[in-house]
Design a protein around this motif. Structure first.
Motif, short mmCIF file in Angstrom:
data_model
loop_
_atom_site.label_atom_id
_atom_site.label_comp_id
_atom_site.label_asym_id
_atom_site.label_seq_id
_atom_site.Cartn_x
_atom_site.Cartn_y
_atom_site.Cartn_z
N THR A 40 31.48 -93.05 13.20
CA THR A 40 31.32 -93.20 14.91
C THR A 40 30.43 -92.60 15.08
OG1 THR A 40 33.64 -91.19 14.14
CG2 THR A 40 31.61 -90.30 15.86
N LEU A 41 30.26 -93.40 16.45
CA LEU A 41 28.81 -93.51 16.97
C LEU A 41 28.80 -92.18 18.62
CD1 LEU A 41 28.14 -97.01 18.11
CD2 LEU A 41 27.83 -95.68 15.69
N ASN A 42 27.37 -91.36 18.11
CA ASN A 42 27.45 -90.38 18.87
C ASN A 42 26.24 -90.02 19.89
OD1 ASN A 42 28.40 -87.36 20.12
ND2 ASN A 42 27.12 -86.86 18.22
N ALA A 43 26.02 -90.59 20.95
CA ALA A 43 24.89 -90.33 21.89
C ALA A 43 24.78 -88.88 22.24
CB ALA A 43 25.47 -91.13 23.13
N PRO A 44 23.76 -88.37 21.72
CA PRO A 44 23.39 -86.32 21.91
C PRO A 44 23.25 -86.37 23.74
CG PRO A 44 22.00 -87.21 20.31
CD PRO A 44 22.72 -88.64 20.87
N ILE A 45 23.76 -85.91 23.55
CA ILE A 45 24.12 -84.79 25.32
C ILE A 45 22.82 -84.16 25.94
CG2 ILE A 45 25.26 -83.62 27.33
CD1 ILE A 45 28.00 -84.58 25.35
N SER A 46 21.91 -85.01 27.31
CA SER A 46 21.04 -84.89 27.24
C SER A 46 20.84 -83.42 28.50
CB SER A 46 19.96 -85.52 27.37
OG SER A 46 18.68 -84.76 27.71
N PRO A 47 20.63 -83.01 29.25
CA PRO A 47 20.39 -81.96 30.48
C PRO A 47 18.91 -83.07 31.56
CG PRO A 47 18.57 -81.12 29.36
CD PRO A 47 19.58 -81.89 27.98
N ASN A 48 18.75 -84.59 30.93
CA ASN A 48 18.35 -85.91 32.43
C ASN A 48 19.51 -86.69 32.16
OD1 ASN A 48 15.69 -84.13 31.73
ND2 ASN A 48 15.52 -85.11 29.94
N TRP A 49 20.41 -86.56 31.85
CA TRP A 49 21.53 -88.12 31.52
C TRP A 49 23.04 -87.36 32.08
CZ3 TRP A 49 17.65 -91.97 32.43
CH2 TRP A 49 17.10 -91.68 31.76
N ASP A 50 24.02 -87.63 32.64
CA ASP A 50 24.88 -87.37 33.09
C ASP A 50 25.91 -88.51 32.44
OD1 ASP A 50 24.84 -88.66 35.23
OD2 ASP A 50 24.23 -86.99 36.52
N THR A 51 26.27 -89.60 32.38
CA THR A 51 26.78 -90.86 32.04
C THR A 51 26.45 -91.03 31.45
OG1 THR A 51 27.33 -91.16 34.48
CG2 THR A 51 27.76 -92.76 33.43
N TYR A 52 27.33 -92.19 30.07
CA TYR A 52 27.19 -92.62 28.38
C TYR A 52 27.85 -93.85 28.68
CZ TYR A 52 24.38 -87.89 27.65
OH TYR A 52 23.98 -86.93 28.25
N ARG A 53 27.36 -94.86 28.50
CA ARG A 53 27.97 -95.85 28.26
C ARG A 53 27.45 -96.59 26.78
NH1 ARG A 53 27.08 -100.15 30.93
NH2 ARG A 53 25.63 -99.94 32.19
N TRP A 54 28.70 -96.83 25.68
CA TRP A 54 28.24 -97.95 25.13
C TRP A 54 28.46 -99.22 24.64
CZ3 TRP A 54 25.97 -96.51 20.59
CH2 TRP A 54 25.86 -95.01 20.25
N LYS A 55 27.22 -100.39 25.07
CA LYS A 55 27.78 -102.13 24.93
C LYS A 55 28.53 -102.29 23.41
CE LYS A 55 26.07 -106.10 25.96
NZ LYS A 55 24.70 -106.68 26.49
N LEU A 56 29.56 -102.85 23.40
CA LEU A 56 30.19 -103.61 22.48
C LEU A 56 29.55 -104.77 22.42
CD1 LEU A 56 33.87 -101.86 22.48
CD2 LEU A 56 31.85 -100.73 22.16
N LEU A 57 30.31 -105.32 21.04
CA LEU A 57 29.99 -106.18 20.21
C LEU A 57 30.48 -107.49 21.30
CD1 LEU A 57 29.90 -105.54 16.25
CD2 LEU A 57 28.36 -105.30 18.02
N ASP A 58 31.31 -107.48 21.91
CA ASP A 58 32.03 -108.92 22.79
C ASP A 58 31.73 -108.10 24.78
OD1 ASP A 58 33.24 -106.38 23.42
OD2 ASP A 58 35.29 -106.89 22.83
N ASN A 59 30.41 -107.46 24.17
CA ASN A 59 30.38 -107.38 25.92
C ASN A 59 30.93 -106.42 26.59
OD1 ASN A 59 27.76 -108.27 25.47
ND2 ASN A 59 28.79 -111.14 25.59
N SER A 60 31.41 -105.81 26.32
CA SER A 60 32.58 -104.43 26.76
C SER A 60 32.31 -103.88 26.80
CB SER A 60 34.02 -104.98 26.64
OG SER A 60 34.34 -104.52 25.21
N THR A 61 31.92 -103.20 27.97
CA THR A 61 31.98 -101.15 27.21
C THR A 61 32.58 -100.41 28.06
OG1 THR A 61 31.04 -100.91 30.08
CG2 THR A 61 30.12 -102.16 28.92
#
Length: 906
Positions: A544-565
């Motif tokens: 499980t990949l977890n991007a810590p939530i920060s008040p400086n950012w409000d949108t999180y988007r992971w790019k996968l190995l097949d270039n999809s997001t």
């Protein structure tokens, strides 16, 4: 050096700047030979019926522009479309043994007037003359205006018609017999000019052999009915022949049929009569007479007859007459060299009719189509060298090319192809070399543009830049962080860091394998960074990949190995590789990213949970995963091996672990084999009760039953002999036992019955080897004597020991009945020696015997009265003897009499 790309789709651009002449269908219907005919109205030639022409050689036909038959002739008689003789159209001067006895020419610019030319053979002198037909006469069936108008005396048998240079008028060309004189008569809309143009040229002309013009009217060929033929140039503007060329060879005797290919390149020649067994092809572009002769190729042969006329058809195939045959030969591809032209001996059926050696004589190529010119494009190996090519259809003749750019001629651009060096509007104009026409044929203008893309970028905000393609051709952006759905957009915003290079690939719309590309160096502005907790992760199977939530950012988007997001701050992945998280602040539109390297080890592949039956003393269990590097851990019996031997039922578990610490587990359930017995074999009699029920032990789990007789119950009741097998199953254990059941049949007996009291009753057994036991008397005989009313039962037993009981009820006394024979033979042979009587349900009293005079000769008063044929020891003679038999009825003392006659024989 090219500055851009060619951007016109790859298809043919057809000219619309000139009118395409549609072919006239004057040659759509052919009547020739001996009532033969073919029609091209529906494309491929089909046999025609109804024709009444009968001629060995020349003839002529004409149809209207739509292909409807108008009339036809053998040179002597004209017949209309109904095959009837046109009024007065007889004795026109033609002859059935003239090579080209006739031809038909429409009056220029006139729809109804036709000139019919014929060559007279009467008296041995050949005269060229003509008649005039008006199709408005006789209700549209046509009629003669005039006939027997002499043009030329002492004519040979050759006759052809060539279109004038003005594409309106015609030349009627004939040659004078025995001389080298050709005479060309011009037919205009004002009529026939009898003042001819003479060309004295070439060899002296014999009587027979074809005179033919090429489709473009620039060549004349003459068969000399010898071992040679001649070729000439012809000027359709002046009617003059020039440049004679004699082609001679000893194989040619006698030359007769001639025809040109539709593209004017090849000439075909056939001999006739007994020596005319071959058709030859000649390449007219070869040059000199010797070179043309050298190009000679035999393309068709015949053994059982000989060839005649050759005629180009509306389909640009050449048709060949074969004397006496019910087929025409065909040259299917006359424009191809040598035997590739496709000669077929029996090419077109004549529907049972036969050909002579003549075919209809038509105007030279009346069905030609004006050529079209269009431009095609090819792209070279470098994807930057582009060539335009002028294509002509149909390509008949020699052409002069001139290429134009933006309406101006390009110097030295006079070839079929043009390599492009600059953009602009291109056009090609062609002229036929040597043609008498001054018309030009132009292609459509083709706009060619060499396109230059000028990609650029501008700073947008945060670490975003705006890319702009500035391209006017199909393209694709290639570079880091460009989403696939935006790679064809002219403008797009991307986020990045530092300096990165992007490429703009530009394609031909019809050929994406060719492209040119430009590079764009992009400098991204600095931006606020974002860091993941870990930049490398190791896990088993998933992580499980977890991007810590920060008040400086409000949108999180992971790019996968097949270039999809995937838009989420937490995702689960199953593949090793580099994953990028993009974070964005929508208010500031800032975007940044961080990367995590993921290493995922796979847990060992292991079999699913299983169950086994402990059918022996021990059972070896396998872990279900095989690899020398794996480690094993069994429970509850501890073991580190890949297998485990057990001796009792239970649940066993194994964990298999890889060197990386990833493990998989499975459970194995061992079930003890149940014990099942059906007991000893069973023997019994039919009707005896029977029930088969197994004895089962060691079966803690529910048991299922399957009998060989089909039942699924634990207990069954067989009704017939056989071996009964029971298969039981509990969990994965299955066992089988069998028992043999023998059911003997009961003895076959008569049904119970009720009878009257008689002397005897029978037990009623129907089988052999039976034993009997009468219950009232313990008698064992099959027949017993009774004397009282009542119910009698008898047990009947067969050899197998099976018993059946039969009941006989006696409920009344039977009426008496006397049984007496009609004759007896007291001769001492032991057979029928005594006359005796029996009374059923009665008791005898006495028997009196009388002679024929009524005298009593014998009395017998015992219980079984009878007579042995003697009286006082003396044999009585043969004859009839009356008798009186007296008897009593049971339970009644009254005397009854029975009278009769018995015959004594010895």
């Amino acid at each position: 050096m090219l500055k851009g790309i060619f951007f016109i789709p790859y298809f043919f651009l057809l000219s619309t700047s000139f009118l395409i002449a549609q072919p006239k269908k004057w040659a759509a219907n052919w009547y020739f030979g001996y009532n033969a005919g073919i029609s091209f109205s529906n494309g491929a030639p089909q046999p025609l019926s109804g024709g009444v022409i009968s001629t060995w050689e020349g003839c002529a036909n004409i149809s209207d522009n739509e292909g409807n038959l108008l009339f036809y002739t053998d040179g002597s008689t004209i017949r209309n479309k109904k095959h009837l003789v046109m009024p007065g159209a007889v004795d026109l001067g033609g002859h059935s043994s003239t090579t080209q006895s006739s031809t038909i020419v429409p009056l220029p610019e006139e729809n109804n007037i036709y000139y019919v030319f014929s060559i007279d053979f009467s008296g041995g002198e050949k005269t060229l003359q003509y008649a005039i037909v008006d199709m408005q006469l006789n209700e549209g069936l046509g009629g003669l205006v005039s006939k027997n108008n002499v043009l030329l005396t002492n004519s040979s048998e050759g006759l052809t018609v060539i279109k004038h240079c003005n594409s309106i008028d015609y030349w009627i060309l004939a040659n004078e017999l025995g001389t080298n004189s050709f005479k060309a008569f011009k037919l205009t809309n004002e009529g026939l000019n009898r003042k001819f143009v003479e060309s004295k040229i070439g060899a002296r002309k014999g009587p027979a052999g074809h005179l033919k013009a090429s489709p473009n009217g620039q060549k004349i060929a003459v068969a000399l009915f010898s071992d040679s033929f001649e070729l000439f140039d012809f000027n359709p503007n002046t009617g003059v022949l020039s440049n004679p060329m004699l082609i001679r060879h000893p194989e040619f005797h006698p030359t007769y049929g001639l025809e040109f290919s539709a593209d004017n390149r090849y000439l075909y020649m056939a001999g006739t009569l007994v020596d005319g067994k071959q058709i030859y092809q000649f390449d007219l572009t070869a040059g000199s007479a010797s070179a043309v002769l050298q190009s000679k190729t035999s393309i068709g042969k015949i053994a059982d007859s000989y060839f005649g006329a050759l005629q180009l058809g509306p389909d640009n195939k050449i048709y060949v007459a074969i004397n006496g045959h019910n087929h025409l030969a065909v040259i299917n591809n006359p424009n191809l060299k040598g035997t590739e032209c496709g000669f077929v001996r029996d090419g077109v059926s004549l529907g049972g009719k036969k050909s002579g050696i003549g075919l209809p004589n038509f105007i030279s190529a009346p069905f030609n189509v004006q050529p079209r010119v269009f431009i095609s494009r090819t792209i070279g190996k470098t994807c930057k060298d582009i060539t335009l090519k002028a294509d002509i259809a149909p390509n008949v003749g020699n052409w002069h090319y001139q290429w134009f750019l933006d309406g101006k001629p390009i110097q030295k651009a006079t070839q079929t192809s043009l390599a492009l060096t600059q953009y602009g509007s291109y056009q090609v104009i062609i002229n036929e070399i040597g043609s008498c026409h001054n018309d030009t044929i132009s292609s459509e203008e083709l706009d060619v543009e060499f396109l230059n893309a000028n990609p650029e970028f501008t700073i947008a905000n945060c670490n975003n830049v705006l890319l702009k393609a500035n391209a006017n051709a199909p393209f694709q952006w290639v570079g880091n962080d460009i989403p696939s759905e935006q790679e064809s957009q002219d403008t797009l915003t991307i986020a990045g860091y530092g300096v990165q290079t992007y490429r703009l690939k530009m394609f031909y719309s019809d050929n994406t394998s060719c492209f040119v590309q430009k590079e764009l160096r992009v400098v991204f502005p600095p931006t606020q960074s974002y860091k993941l907790e870990k930049n490398s992760l190791v896990s088993c199977d998933t992580v499980t990949l977890n991007a810590p939530i920060s008040p400086n950012w409000d949108t999180y988007r992971w790019k996968l190995l097949d270039n999809s997001t995937v838009s989420a701050h937490k995702i689960t992945v199953r593949q090793s590789g580099q994953y990028i998280v993009f974070v964005e602040n929508k208010q500031t539109q800032c975007v940044t990213k961080d990367t995590v390297n993921v290493i995922i080890h796979q847990s060992p592949t292991i079999k699913n949970n299983e169950s086994f039956c402990l059918s022996a003393a021990t059972l070896e269990l396998q872990a279900g995963a095989n690899d020398e590097s794996l480690m094993y851990d069994w429970a509850p019996n501890p073991s580190k091996n890949a297998s485990l031997v057990v001796d009792k039922a239970g649940s066993y578990h194994v964990r298999v672990t890889t060197p990386q610490g990833c493990s998989s587990s499975r459970s194995i359930n061992v079930v003890e084999l149940q014990k099942v017995t059906l007991g000893s074999n069973i023997t019994l009699c039919e009707g005896d009760p029977i029930e088969l029920s197994p004895t089962i032990t060691n079966a803690p789990n529910p048991v299922s039953y399957r009998w060989s007789s089909g039942e699924n119950a634990r207990t069954i009741k067989p009704t017939k002999s056989g071996t009964y097998t029971l298969t039981t199953r509990q969990s994965v254990c299955e066992t089988v036992d069998s028992v043999k059941v023998i059911i003997h049949p009961l003895p076959q007996i008569k049904a119970n019955e009720t009878v009257c009291l008689d002397k005897e009753i029978e037990a009623g057994g129907l089988d052999k080897d039976l034993t009997y036991h009468w219950l009232h008397s313990a008698e064992t005989t099959p027949v017993i004597t009774i004397s009282a009313l009542g119910v009698y039962k008898v047990k009947i037993t067969n050899s197998l020991g099976c018993t059946a009981t039969r009941t006989i009820s006696i409920n009344a006394y039977c009426p008496p009945h006397v049984y007496a024979p009609d004759a007896f033979t007291p001769n001492g042979d032991g057979i029928n020696d005594v006359f005796s009587l029996f009374v059923a349900s009665g008791q005898p009293v006495c028997l009196d015997i009388y002679n024929r005079w009524g005298q009593l000769i014998k009395r017998n008063e015992n219980e079984s009265p009878g007579w042995d044929g003697q009286v006082d020891g003396t044999l009585s003679p043969e004859g009839s003897y009356p008798y009186v038999f007296r008897y009593k009825i049971r339970n009644d003392n009254s005397i009854h009499e029975y009278r009769g006659v018995v015959i004594l024989q010895r």
